[in-house]
Design an enzyme around this catalytic site. Structure first.
Site, mmCIF file in Angstrom:
data_model
loop_
_atom_site.group_PDB
_atom_site.id
_atom_site.type_symbol
_atom_site.label_atom_id
_atom_site.label_comp_id
_atom_site.label_asym_id
_atom_site.label_seq_id
_atom_site.Cartn_x
_atom_site.Cartn_y
_atom_site.Cartn_z
ATOM 1 C CG LEU A 1 -2.021 -1.058 1.380
ATOM 2 C CD1 LEU A 1 -2.764 -1.098 2.747
ATOM 3 C CD2 LEU A 1 -2.878 -0.872 0.267
ATOM 4 C CG ASP A 2 -0.324 4.788 -1.949
ATOM 5 O OD1 ASP A 2 -0.843 5.544 -1.073
ATOM 6 O OD2 ASP A 2 -1.244 4.754 -2.973
ATOM 7 C CB VAL A 3 3.518 6.481 1.627
ATOM 8 C CG1 VAL A 3 3.538 7.807 0.883
ATOM 9 C CG2 VAL A 3 4.111 7.411 3.198
ATOM 10 C CB THR B 1 -3.103 3.613 0.677
ATOM 11 O OG1 THR B 1 -3.088 4.435 -0.577
ATOM 12 C CG2 THR B 1 -4.371 2.816 0.640
#
Length: 355
Positions: A217-219, A221
């Site tokens: 998951l991106d930073v 999210t």
């Protein structure tokens, strides 16, 4: 000589046992008797030592059962293949010195040891960061035996005794990245420091696992992320062939109209591949939330896929949260930065049967 004479002569025989005969008749007399009986066509010679007995069928059956040799019952396949039951120390000595080595592919051994997923382990091997018995190995298909071969990954030796499998579900907070790099100060794995410190107390004698995230998951999210040390499990649920859907809640900054929903449902191109969501839905307005929220379900799992879908429709995401993978849903009472250990029913919901 008539049959009467033969009968009279035979009456002088004395039979003590069926298997031993005592003849009182002289040898000459017997030869004369035999020659006369054979010369007469109408006479019937009766051998005196063969006795005619008539027994009931039951008696014959019992006699045959007693006299017939008993056949041994053939051993089962389990008895033929099972090892003798010796002491634990003797079995360990046998397994370490005489039992045939169970070699496996290097990439599979690394994944099973919890180094990373199968694909990431292959990348480590290709990059020359794995050595086997002192030599750099660049072939993931190399057969190795972790109990006998010395395997090093990034200068750290792979333990001979593998740790138990660990499956955790984390409610990822914003600002953390899914990386195990030492230079990263805010990795999601740092949220498990207390878990690792108490490992020896909860699992005495067991080596510590090397945890990593399943997918990313991106930073910015938040939400559900799976953390494990089982490379096979990670490969299974993260690969597109698993068909596991992923559900997100996207909070939008600004109004949402029907044309936006149609644009999202038509999909967009991500990394050269056209991605179409499984479902798009505008959720009902809640009193405590002023911004509109979209429920978006995807199965491709490509990098920034949901953000790209929303962006292509002309909308701007305020926040993004993943709430479901497969049939496993993030517990609503699980706070940010907290985690739970997954049980067999929850693993099954992720498409994995624990072994």
């Amino acid at each position: 000589m008539t049959a009467t004479a033969i009968t009279t002569a035979l009456s002088t025989f004395h039979i003590s046992k069926p298997h031993s005969l005592t003849l009182t008749l002289t040898h000459l007399h017997f030869r004369t008797l035999l020659s006369h009986s054979l010369s007469s066509p109408s006479s019937h010679f009766i051998t005196p030592w063969i006795q005619q007995h008539t027994h009931s069928p039951r008696h014959l059956h019992v006699t045959a059962a007693v006299n017939s040799p008993t056949k041994k019952k053939p051993k089962s396949t389990k008895e033929l293949t099972s090892e003798p039951r010796y002491s634990k120390a003797a079995r360990r000595f046998y397994n370490e010195n005489f039992k045939e080595s169970s070699s496996q592919r290097l990439s599979k051994v690394l994944a099973a040891a919890g180094v990373a997923s199968r694909r990431s382990c292959e990348e480590l091997i290709f990059d020359g960061r794995v050595t086997v018995n002192g030599s750099v190995c660049n072939t993931p298909q190399t057969r190795v035996d972790p109990k006998k071969d010395m395997i090093y990954v990034n200068g750290n030796r792979l333990p001979k005794k593998l740790p138990p499998k660990v499956y955790l579900a984390l409610n990822k907070p914003k600002g953390y990245i899914c990386s195990a790099g030492e230079s990263e100060t805010k990795s999601v794995l740092s949220l498990f420091n207390d878990y690792m410190k108490s490992w020896d107390k909860r699992n005495p004698g067991q080596p510590k696992p090397r945890l990593f995230t399943v997918g990313r998951l991106d930073v910015a999210t938040t939400g559900l992320i799976i953390v494990t040390n089982d490379g096979e499990f990670a490969q299974k649920i993260s690969h597109p062939s698993s068909g596991l859907s992923k559900e997100y809640i996207a909070t939008i900054d600004g109004p949402v109209h029907k044309r936006h929903l149609i644009a999202i449902s038509e999909g967009t191109v991500v990394d050269g591949v056209r991605c179409i969501p499984d479902a798009v839905e505008l959720l009902p307005q809640q009193p405590d939330k002023t911004r509109p929220r979209l429920r978006i379900v995807v199965h491709e799992g490509r990098n920034h896929e949901v953000r790209e879908l929303v962006k292509s429709a002309g909308l701007q995401i305020y926040s993004l949260k993943r709430i479901r993978i497969g049939a496993f849903r993030l517990p609503p009472d699980l706070l940010l930065s907290k985690y739970i250990e997954l049980k067999p029913p929850q693993l099954k919901a992720l498409g994995w049967d624990e072994k």
